[in-house]
Design a protein around this motif. Structure first.
Motif, PDB file in Angstrom:
ATOM      1  N   GLN A  37     -19.636  -6.860 -56.542  1.00 18.96           N
ATOM      2  CA  GLN A  37     -20.621  -7.275 -57.536  1.00 18.96           C
ATOM      3  C   GLN A  37     -21.743  -6.252 -57.672  1.00 18.96           C
ATOM      4  O   GLN A  37     -22.180  -5.930 -58.783  1.00 18.96           O
ATOM      5  N   PHE A  38     -22.206  -5.703 -56.543  1.00 17.56           N
ATOM      6  CA  PHE A  38     -23.333  -4.773 -56.606  1.00 17.56           C
ATOM      7  C   PHE A  38     -22.913  -3.353 -56.970  1.00 17.56           C
ATOM      8  O   PHE A  38     -23.746  -2.459 -57.040  1.00 17.56           O
ATOM      9  N   ILE A  39     -21.638  -3.165 -57.173  1.00 17.24           N
ATOM     10  CA  ILE A  39     -21.190  -1.919 -57.811  1.00 17.24           C
ATOM     11  C   ILE A  39     -21.079  -2.140 -59.316  1.00 17.24           C
ATOM     12  O   ILE A  39     -21.485  -1.282 -60.124  1.00 17.24           O
ATOM     13  N   LEU A  40     -20.580  -3.300 -59.732  1.00 19.29           N
ATOM     14  CA  LEU A  40     -20.408  -3.583 -61.152  1.00 19.29           C
ATOM     15  C   LEU A  40     -21.736  -3.761 -61.885  1.00 19.29           C
ATOM     16  O   LEU A  40     -21.865  -3.373 -63.051  1.00 19.29           O
ATOM     17  N   ILE A  41     -22.760  -4.338 -61.214  1.00 22.98           N
ATOM     18  CA  ILE A  41     -24.044  -4.567 -61.884  1.00 22.98           C
ATOM     19  C   ILE A  41     -24.736  -3.248 -62.250  1.00 22.98           C
ATOM     20  O   ILE A  41     -25.094  -3.033 -63.417  1.00 22.98           O
ATOM     21  N   PRO A  42     -24.929  -2.289 -61.312  1.00 22.93           N
ATOM     22  CA  PRO A  42     -25.532  -1.008 -61.735  1.00 22.93           C
ATOM     23  C   PRO A  42     -24.606  -0.192 -62.626  1.00 22.93           C
ATOM     24  O   PRO A  42     -25.082   0.592 -63.465  1.00 22.93           O
ATOM     25  N   LEU A  43     -23.285  -0.372 -62.490  1.00 23.99           N
ATOM     26  CA  LEU A  43     -22.352   0.304 -63.397  1.00 23.99           C
ATOM     27  C   LEU A  43     -22.599  -0.146 -64.839  1.00 23.99           C
ATOM     28  O   LEU A  43     -22.637   0.665 -65.771  1.00 23.99           O
ATOM     29  N   GLY A  44     -22.797  -1.476 -65.009  1.00 22.67           N
ATOM     30  CA  GLY A  44     -23.095  -1.991 -66.344  1.00 22.67           C
ATOM     31  C   GLY A  44     -24.376  -1.402 -66.893  1.00 22.67           C
ATOM     32  O   GLY A  44     -24.452  -1.032 -68.081  1.00 22.67           O
ATOM     33  N   GLY A  45     -25.420  -1.288 -66.058  1.00 19.65           N
ATOM     34  CA  GLY A  45     -26.674  -0.691 -66.513  1.00 19.65           C
ATOM     35  C   GLY A  45     -26.500   0.761 -66.901  1.00 19.65           C
ATOM     36  O   GLY A  45     -27.096   1.246 -67.879  1.00 19.65           O
ATOM     37  N   CYS A  98     -10.374  -2.542 -59.703  1.00 20.79           N
ATOM     38  CA  CYS A  98     -10.136  -1.091 -59.603  1.00 20.79           C
ATOM     39  C   CYS A  98      -9.442  -0.573 -60.859  1.00 20.79           C
ATOM     40  O   CYS A  98      -9.786   0.495 -61.394  1.00 20.79           O
ATOM     41  N   LEU A  99      -8.453  -1.326 -61.340  1.00 17.29           N
ATOM     42  CA  LEU A  99      -7.736  -0.927 -62.548  1.00 17.29           C
ATOM     43  C   LEU A  99      -8.680  -0.881 -63.746  1.00 17.29           C
ATOM     44  O   LEU A  99      -8.632   0.053 -64.551  1.00 17.29           O
ATOM     45  N   ALA A 100      -9.574  -1.891 -63.849  1.00 17.03           N
ATOM     46  CA  ALA A 100     -10.513  -1.940 -64.973  1.00 17.03           C
ATOM     47  C   ALA A 100     -11.446  -0.736 -64.957  1.00 17.03           C
ATOM     48  O   ALA A 100     -11.715  -0.124 -66.005  1.00 17.03           O
ATOM     49  N   ALA A 162     -23.049  -1.083 -50.960  1.00 15.79           N
ATOM     50  CA  ALA A 162     -22.587  -0.847 -52.324  1.00 15.79           C
ATOM     51  C   ALA A 162     -23.663  -0.151 -53.172  1.00 15.79           C
ATOM     52  O   ALA A 162     -23.371   0.811 -53.897  1.00 15.79           O
ATOM     53  N   GLY A 163     -24.900  -0.669 -53.082  1.00 16.62           N
ATOM     54  CA  GLY A 163     -25.966  -0.074 -53.891  1.00 16.62           C
ATOM     55  C   GLY A 163     -26.221   1.370 -53.510  1.00 16.62           C
ATOM     56  O   GLY A 163     -26.332   2.254 -54.375  1.00 16.62           O
ATOM     57  N   TRP A 164     -26.296   1.634 -52.204  1.00 21.69           N
ATOM     58  CA  TRP A 164     -26.563   3.006 -51.757  1.00 21.69           C
ATOM     59  C   TRP A 164     -25.387   3.919 -52.091  1.00 21.69           C
ATOM     60  O   TRP A 164     -25.563   5.044 -52.569  1.00 21.69           O
ATOM     61  N   TRP A 165     -24.187   3.426 -51.845  1.00 19.08           N
ATOM     62  CA  TRP A 165     -22.970   4.240 -52.068  1.00 19.08           C
ATOM     63  C   TRP A 165     -22.826   4.611 -53.537  1.00 19.08           C
ATOM     64  O   TRP A 165     -22.565   5.752 -53.886  1.00 19.08           O
ATOM     65  N   TYR A 166     -23.030   3.637 -54.400  1.00 15.89           N
ATOM     66  CA  TYR A 166     -22.901   3.905 -55.834  1.00 15.89           C
ATOM     67  C   TYR A 166     -23.973   4.894 -56.288  1.00 15.89           C
ATOM     68  O   TYR A 166     -23.673   5.868 -57.011  1.00 15.89           O
ATOM     69  N   ALA A 183     -18.122   7.205 -60.133  1.00 15.22           N
ATOM     70  CA  ALA A 183     -18.949   6.818 -58.986  1.00 15.22           C
ATOM     71  C   ALA A 183     -18.545   5.451 -58.443  1.00 15.22           C
ATOM     72  O   ALA A 183     -18.647   5.185 -57.241  1.00 15.22           O
ATOM     73  N   ALA A 184     -18.061   4.571 -59.339  1.00 10.43           N
ATOM     74  CA  ALA A 184     -17.713   3.205 -58.928  1.00 10.43           C
ATOM     75  C   ALA A 184     -16.283   3.093 -58.415  1.00 10.43           C
ATOM     76  O   ALA A 184     -15.990   2.215 -57.599  1.00 10.43           O
ATOM     77  N   PHE A 185     -15.386   3.958 -58.870  1.00  9.11           N
ATOM     78  CA  PHE A 185     -13.958   3.744 -58.608  1.00  9.11           C
ATOM     79  C   PHE A 185     -13.603   3.854 -57.112  1.00  9.11           C
ATOM     80  O   PHE A 185     -12.938   2.972 -56.556  1.00  9.11           O
TER      81      PHE A 185
END
Length: 823
Positions: A37-45, A98-100, A162-166, A183-185
């Motif tokens: 979730q915390f990878i997808l949220i900043p990815l969306g931003g 991951c596919l998405a 997740a936040g730091w890694w992304y 960065a997210a994959f």
């Protein structure tokens, strides 16, 4: 092998292994969920699609849509199979995400986000419901606390990592929207791989019973309100579930509020993921520590008194947080403290509900609770969005708006606390009082394992101080109810306390009604404490027992246990030093030893039988105090402190001749050492006013020629002629007994009455060698511990005096007449 609905006695190693396997599996599950979730949220931003509020709704929505189905599955099938299915499902869902991301398709990624929440909706009632089936009621508070703590630690780790890694990969690869997908994959791919071991942990959980139930039908999918209605039928579950729902609404609000504040401070760009993770990490760490602390607090029993206290702390902390500048250490610490207290608020409620669920309805009722929680979470998301728009409409800055939102949280916490205090006043007051008791006293206890874990039982303790009820409550894992004479209800404070604690109020002039009420409480399964003396001792020794408990025990047909509170004599709540209260404690903390004796199996209970059992239990309590340490003289010297005969800190005088003949000087020296007194060996007798003399035949010979004019001297007579009174003006003659160099019993002056209505208590009586010291008991004509032989014709009477039957027959003395004359 299928294990039963709840372990009988202590859980087996297999059950504990299954519990810890489930904890590891749910911890990994929570970490993977939150990290994704915390990878997808900043990815969306980063790609220009704000998903924070949508994320909050998508997390809650599956619990609304699928709560009945999730609960039905957890009850119809073995919870082990449901947990295993959830672990397999997570592997597939993370692969879809991951596919998405690989296809740069955020809507498909959000579908995966939603499916993770669906998986959690089915996992939740199974993992919560299986706790009691694995560890039982006794360890449920601990098990639930550990489960919540590890889940929050996993959430914390997932958010931070997740936040730091992304952010790290995003900056390293170029900080543009196209790079955001790359960065997210990789983190998501690693998460998918790491979810596979959770499947094997689920396999290690033992298979628990499936409770069956209705077959799957279309009606089941829309049975939300039926489940909630069934939950609400039980008043206690209804109130507790609303408290749990408030917590999840509160947690959702704080979650989203923290993300909104982080986005405002970073404009949603670089550093957004790190800052939001930092805020969330502070809250999650505080919550994890709160759950861990709660599991320790609830390790022996589920104590609801922590709920209103935690609510009060939440209110104060939220008020402080509202005025702190976001981002600094004070802000992070205060945010963590708010989460800590919120965890302490939730844990007792959660454990209490899990213990109360019927075995065949655990999944269904937990699903109904989850449904309420989700509505609370959705309401929190809607509330924060409305507050943001209202703040903008009235021209507030973003910081002012966030402070207003936190003030609203503080107000809601205050209102919820006020509501809970009204529901649980007894639990809160008892907890506060017991905390004070445990601060002022260091209580050792033994024999508590003898009390039944379930069902009614009658407990018969000695009664030394006004605080005995709190001492007994402090060592009982179960809540106890006390029987109290209505004459004590004159004080408004005592009336309020009695009502709050469910005290059984009785009237002495209506004994049959009192017996009936006590029997009803026992038959209802309560632990009932009845003080058989019917009054507080003013000597430290055991008073005469009243006979009401005999009929109660026969009619109720429940186990009967003696109990002894040792060390209570001398506390500020006892009558030691001639008054209740209004005295300085000898030390803080003050040591107590409480023992529960063996069950009294003889159904033809008599006062004599119970008196013997209570005195035997006093020996166990004192022995536990010393735990095998100290000499016999130390032990016997301590026994003297539990009777108001020799005052603590006094100067004890003894003739050298009596010292050699009686052989009790080592005990007296030990007593003086323990109480700050002094022992003096004298060559001659001198009648000093207020002097305390211990002796025997040698001292009796010297008394005839002594001058007692305007002087008062106490003579504790251990001689062979002690039963023959020494009548000299100014001399208080007090017969005592020692056997084989050990002091067994002592007479003392009659204690004064606290009021005119107080019953008379004797400190001595004709034909008696004094009251038996606590710690000694008679069995088969021998004195224990030690199996000592008493002088011929000695026996213990109903008031715990050692009397000489032969002497009384010889002198034709009526003991009651002697007492009446003394009055």
């Amino acid at each position: 092998m299928i294990i039963p609905d709840e372990p009988e006695g202590e859980p087996t190693k297999r059950q504990w292994m299954g519990y810890w396997s489930m904890i590891v599996q749910q911890t990994q599950n929570a970490f993977n969920d939150k990290a994704a979730q915390f990878i997808l949220i900043p990815l969306g931003g980063a790609v220009g699609f704000s998903v924070e509020s949508w994320a909050g709704l998508m997390i809650a929505l599956p619990f609304v849509l699928f709560a009945p189905l999730a609960g039905w599955m957890s009850d119809r099938y073995s919870k082990k199979n449901v947990i295993l299915g959830a672990a397999v499902a997570q592997v597939g869902i993370l692969a879809l995400i991951c596919l998405a991301v690989f296809l740069k398709n955020l809507p498909l990624g959000l579908v995966g986000f939603f499916l993770l929440a669906v998986q959690s909706a089915f996992f939740s009632p199974a993992k919560i419901g299986i706790n009691k089936e694995l560890v039982g009621s006794k360890h449920l508070g601990f098990a639930a606390g550990v489960q919540q703590m590890t889940a929050m630690l996993a959430i914390l780790a997932g958010q931070v990592v997740a936040g730091w890694w992304y952010d790290y990969r995003y900056r390293a690869l170029g900080s543009v929207s196209e790079i955001a997908w790359q960065a997210a994959f990789l983190p998501l791919l690693i998460l998918a791989c790491c979810s596979v071991p959770a499947v094997f942990m689920a396999l290690a959980i033992p298979r628990v019973s499936a409770h069956g139930g209705a077959k799957l039908s279309a009606k089941l999918l829309v049975s939300h309100f039926k489940d909630v209605r069934e939950l609400w039928v039980d008043r206690g579950l209804r109130q507790a579930s609303l408290g749990v729902a408030y917590f999840w609404g509160f947690a959702s609000f704080i979650n989203l509020w923290s993300v909104k504040v982080a986005k405002s401070l970073t404009d949603g760009g670089e550093g957004f993921g790190t800052l939001s993770s930092m805020f969330m990490a502070s809250a999650s760490l505080g919550m994890a520590l709160g759950f861990g602390y709660a599991s320790w607090l609830l390790r022996k029993k589920i104590e609801l008194g922590w709920v209103p206290l935690a609510g009060l702390a939440m209110t104060v902390t939220a008020l402080v947080l509202a005025f702190l500048t976001p981002g600094g250490w004070p802000f992070l610490v205060c945010l963590g403290m708010l989460a800590f207290f919120s965890a302490l608020f939730l844990s007792p409620l959660n454990a209490w509900m899990q213990d109360r669920y019927p075995a065949n309805k655990r999944g269904e009722l937990q699903a109904a609770v989850n449904l309420q929680d989700c509505f609370a979470g959705i309401s929190a998301v809607i509330a924060i969005e409305i507050m943001i728009r209202v703040a903008a409409a009235v021209g507030l800055t973003e910081l002012e708006g966030y402070r207003g939102q936190m003030l609203a949280v503080a107000l809601s916490c205050g209102l919820m606390t006020w509501f809970i205090v009204r529901l649980l006043p007894a639990d809160m007051i008892r907890l506060v009082c017991l905390a004070i008791v445990k601060t002022l006293y260091r209580i050792k206890f033994s024999g508590t394992e003898r009390l039944p874990a379930h069902g009614g039982a009658l407990i018969l303790p000695n009664h030394v101080s006004y605080a005995d009820a709190f001492f007994i409550s402090a060592v009982s894992e179960r809540q106890v109810r006390f029987v109290m004479d209505e004459t004590f209800m004159a004080s408004r404070l005592i009336r309020l306390s009695a009502r709050l604690f469910g005290t059984l109020s009785i009237r002495r002039d209506q004994p049959l009604e009192a017996i009936r009420k006590t029997i009803e409480a026992l038959e209802a399964g309560h632990l009932v404490v009845l003080f058989p003396e019917g009054q507080l001792t003013r000597t430290g020794g055991l008073c005469e027992l009243e006979r009401g408990f005999e009929l109660i025990a026969r009619k109720a047909k429940v186990p009967v246990f003696p109990l002894w509170v040792d060390g209570s004599w001398g506390s500020i709540f006892s009558y030691e030093r001639g008054r209740f209260f209004r005295k300085t404690p000898y030390r803080i903390p003050y040591g107590l030893s409480i023992a529960v004796g063996e069950e009294i199996h003889n159904r033809k209970l008599t006062c004599e039988l119970v008196q013997q059992a209570m005195m035997k239990t006093s020996g166990e309590a004192i022995a536990n105090r010393f735990s095998g340490k100290g000499t016999a003289e130390t032990f016997n010297g301590y026994q003297l402190t539990q009777l108001e005969a020799l005052p603590r800190g006094c100067v004890i005088r003894m003739l050298e001749e009596d010292r050699q003949q009686l052989g009790i000087d080592a005990v007296l020296i030990s007593f003086a050492s323990q109480t700050g007194g002094k022992f003096i060996s004298e060559s001659a007798f001198s009648a000093e006013d207020g002097a305390i003399w211990v002796g025997g035949e040698a001292l009796r010979k010297r008394l005839a020629s002594a001058d007692f004019s305007r002087k008062t001297v106490r003579f504790f007579d251990f001689g062979s002629s002690a039963l023959i009174p020494v009548r000299l003006e100014g001399l208080v003659h007090l017969p005592c007994l020692s056997v084989a160099g050990k002091i067994v019993s002592m007479s003392l002056p009659h204690p004064p009455k606290p009021s005119e209505r107080s019953p008379f208590q004797a400190g001595y009586k004709a034909g008696s060698r004094g009251k038996l010291l606590p710690g000694w008991y008679l069995e088969d004509g021998k004195l224990y511990p030690g199996g000592l032989s008493l002088p011929p014709g000695m026996e213990i009477d109903s008031e715990s005096f050692l009397v000489s039957v032969d002497f009384l027959l010889d002198v034709h003395t009526d003991p009651e007449a002697e007492i009446g004359a003394a009055q």
